[in-house]
Design an enzyme around this catalytic site. Structure first.
Site, PDB file in Angstrom:
ATOM      1  N   GLY A  39       0.778  -1.228   0.000  1.00  0.00           N
ATOM      2  CA  GLY A  39       0.000   0.000   0.000  1.00  0.00           C
ATOM      3  C   GLY A  39       0.812   1.282   0.000  1.00  0.00           C
ATOM      4  O   GLY A  39       0.242   2.364  -0.058  1.00  0.00           O
ATOM      5  N   ILE A  53      -0.092  -5.842  -9.065  1.00  0.00           N
ATOM      6  CA  ILE A  53      -1.438  -6.120  -9.569  1.00  0.00           C
ATOM      7  C   ILE A  53      -2.218  -4.805  -9.668  1.00  0.00           C
ATOM      8  O   ILE A  53      -2.752  -4.453 -10.708  1.00  0.00           O
ATOM      9  CB  ILE A  53      -2.170  -7.139  -8.679  1.00  0.00           C
ATOM     10  CG1 ILE A  53      -1.418  -8.465  -8.686  1.00  0.00           C
ATOM     11  CG2 ILE A  53      -3.604  -7.339  -9.166  1.00  0.00           C
ATOM     12  CD1 ILE A  53      -2.012  -9.521  -7.800  1.00  0.00           C
ATOM     13  N   ASP A 107      -9.573  -7.229   0.917  1.00  0.00           N
ATOM     14  CA  ASP A 107      -8.275  -7.504   1.549  1.00  0.00           C
ATOM     15  C   ASP A 107      -8.501  -7.581   3.051  1.00  0.00           C
ATOM     16  O   ASP A 107      -7.935  -6.825   3.820  1.00  0.00           O
ATOM     17  CB  ASP A 107      -7.273  -6.405   1.201  1.00  0.00           C
ATOM     18  CG  ASP A 107      -5.825  -6.854   1.439  1.00  0.00           C
ATOM     19  OD1 ASP A 107      -5.620  -8.063   1.663  1.00  0.00           O
ATOM     20  OD2 ASP A 107      -4.933  -6.002   1.412  1.00  0.00           O
ATOM     21  N   SER A 152      -2.798 -15.437   3.343  1.00  0.00           N
ATOM     22  CA  SER A 152      -2.025 -15.282   2.112  1.00  0.00           C
ATOM     23  C   SER A 152      -0.536 -15.155   2.407  1.00  0.00           C
ATOM     24  O   SER A 152       0.297 -15.855   1.813  1.00  0.00           O
ATOM     25  CB  SER A 152      -2.522 -14.048   1.346  1.00  0.00           C
ATOM     26  OG  SER A 152      -1.702 -13.774   0.237  1.00  0.00           O
ATOM     27  N   LYS A 209      -3.052   0.892   3.818  1.00  0.00           N
ATOM     28  CA  LYS A 209      -4.034  -0.159   4.079  1.00  0.00           C
ATOM     29  C   LYS A 209      -4.535  -0.105   5.513  1.00  0.00           C
ATOM     30  O   LYS A 209      -5.707  -0.364   5.799  1.00  0.00           O
ATOM     31  CB  LYS A 209      -3.425  -1.536   3.801  1.00  0.00           C
ATOM     32  CG  LYS A 209      -3.259  -1.873   2.335  1.00  0.00           C
ATOM     33  CD  LYS A 209      -2.764  -3.295   2.168  1.00  0.00           C
ATOM     34  CE  LYS A 209      -2.628  -3.659   0.694  1.00  0.00           C
ATOM     35  NZ  LYS A 209      -2.165  -5.052   0.508  1.00  0.00           N
TER      36      LYS A 209
END
Length: 530
Positions: free
Chosen positions: A193, A222, A281, A289, A313
């Protein structure tokens, strides 16, 4: 989309597999981690088997099989009556040439569907339930609809911490697992982030130069302007074959490679393909993850960076502390030694946002260049120091000075150069990096002090300029929070790959530059735990 030639009227070649044979054709469509098969509506097999669009089919050829979601087409220029088309990912996985005979049949429904239904209904799942679901996901037995249902059920059902451990453990157990046969094996990860935060490319050579084993497999961008793998790819090849990776790491004590071909926690990559488009998320899925991949990669010790800031984030210290406790609980259950650091994420780290600009910053720090960004240097030294203290021979508190000595002496640069050569060196001119040709500057609208920088806005501007696809595109920062500026002074410079992308980035910066300018007392300083 690439179009194939209409098929000839000759019949498909014979084959040994059961079922009506079809000739394989490659349909040049990127379906992003989903296997997709294409049948013509007038195909005899389509009518005989009663296939339905979006159902799962099993494709077999030459002793290999894959599962795919079925799409039905009406254009023979895409796939003919006696052909089966496969998307790019599916074609690569099946591993046979175009024209090869293939057979297609209905796929058995995933065995874990009853557990999925229970989760959708809000039930708490067992360790075995999660293992079965993750096994089916890794084997691509779930359709995108079923994957979305699982992700949303976990999101809305708010997994408890035991379920998060079950999910993390299942993801780490399914797929390849590495064992380096030594202790400790260290790694570092940031939850992301923050643009320009390329500390891994400095931490790895510092820690490896000390002698700790640090096999760093990193991701590509991404939704960000550059991932660690994208930036490292400016300097060296990052797609290191799995069988070569072990020897490289043992020889040089570290690497900075792309993890996409490693098959470590493969279910995570499949889940991410659904989570990212939905902008999901959640803490539980983030923990699963990250930790599943580290455990599968053979790490025994992990340093975790949680940046906080108004455009990060994690937005507040209480939120960061809750997330740290969750990571510590799950890591402890998985046998992973974890050190969590909470850092300042109020602005980008370094001066560059975009692969080439970030590579320039990294190499400036490694070469002790006079224009090296001090914030990137200091943060990397602190993280490397904490990682060095995983070494039982280093006393707590001594790591920073050891890391600084390794960097200042040039040992970190030598180690990075050795890793770059081993992975496959690419030409890079530190003094004249190859930047995208179309550029413009964003100027301060008035005088004052930079009081805030919007990470999300600058990341978006960098992406609109072409990063990370265009390695030389991005944003070059010329002012940071706390800097005094005068009206008309450049705040940052944007490099775009094409005129159109320059236009998109310029329009975005005109709507909102991402910089706030005011008085010194308006700066909101973050009290982080570094």
């Amino acid at each position: 989309m690439s179009r194939v030639q209409p098929p000839s009227t000759s019949s498909a070649p014979p084959m040994d597999d059961a079922g009506l044979p079809l000739a394989l054709c490659r349909v040049a469509i990127d379906t992003y981690r989903e296997n997709v098969a294409y049948l013509h509506r007038e195909c005899d097999l389509y009518r005989a088997e009663g296939f339905q669009a979006l159902s799962k089919v099993e494709v077999r050829a030459n002793g290999r099989r894959i599962l795919a979601s079925l799409n039905v087409v009406d254009d023979v220029a895409i796939v003919g009556h006696t052909q089966l088309g496969l998307s790019e990912d599916a074609f690569s996985l099946l591993g046979v040439e175009e024209g090869h005979a293939v057979s297609v049949s209905q796929a058995e429904p995933p065995a874990s569907i009853p557990a999925l239904h229970r989760k959708i209904a809000g039930e708490r799942l067992s360790r075995r339930d999660f293992r079965e679901i993750i096994q089916d996901i890794a084997e691509l037995r779930y359709s995108k609809i079923e994957l979305t249902a699982f992700v949303m059920a976990c999101e809305l059902g708010e997994l408890d911490r035991e379920e998060i451990f079950y999910l993390s453990d299942a993801m780490g157990q399914v797929g390849r697992r590495l064992d380096w046969h030594e202790h400790p094996v260290v790694d570092k990860h940031c939850i992301g982030g923050i643009p320009g935060n390329r500390t891994s490319m400095l931490v790895v050579p510092i820690v490896a130069a000390h002698g700790l084993l640090c096999p760093k497999t990193s991701s590509r961008a991404i939704t960000s302007p550059s991932g660690t793998a994208d930036t490292m790819e400016v300097l060296a090849k990052v797609e290191v074959p799995f069988d070569e990776l072990g020897e490289l790491v043992r020889t040089h004590r570290g690497c900075v490679a792309w993890g996409g071909t490693s098959e470590l926690s493969p279910a995570d990559d499949v889940l991410i393909s659904v989570e990212r488009p939905l902008s999901i998320d959640s803490p539980g899925q983030m923990v699963a993850s990250i930790l599943s991949k580290k455990v599968a990669a053979g790490s025994t010790h992990l340093l975790l960076d949680i940046p906080i800031g108004p455009h990060a984030k994690v937005r507040s210290m209480p939120e960061a502390r809750r997330l740290r406790k969750l990571f510590e609980f799950v890591a402890g259950r998985m046998g992973l030694v974890l050190d969590v650091v909470i850092t300042d994420g109020s602005q980008p780290v370094g001066r560059g946002i975009g692969p080439v600009l970030e590579a320039r910053d990294v190499m400036r720090v490694l070469t002790n260049h006079p224009e090296a960004p001090m914030d990137l240097r200091q943060k990397s030294l602190r993280l490397a120091g904490r990682m060095l203290e995983f070494d039982p021979d280093i006393r707590g508190g001594d790591g920073f000075s050891i890391a600084r000595d390794i960097l200042d002496s040039g040992r970190a640069l030598e180690k990075m150069q050795a890793i770059i050569r081993a992975q496959g060196e690419k030409p890079f001119d530190l003094d004249n990096p190859e930047l995208a040709p179309h550029r413009f500057e964003v100027l301060a609208p008035r005088g004052g002090v930079v009081t805030a920088i919007d990470n999300l806005r600058l990341a978006r501007i960098a992406r609109l300029a072409g990063a990370p696809k265009a390695k030389g595109a991005g944003v070059d920062l010329l002012a940071q929070i706390g800097d005094r500026v005068v009206q008309g002074q450049p705040l940052y410079r944007v490099h775009a790959a094409f005129r159109s992308e320059r236009g998109f980035a310029h329009q975005c910066s005109e709507r909102d530059s991402g910089y706030s300018i005011g008085q010194p007392d308006e700066i909101n300083r973050l009290n982080v735990e570094f």
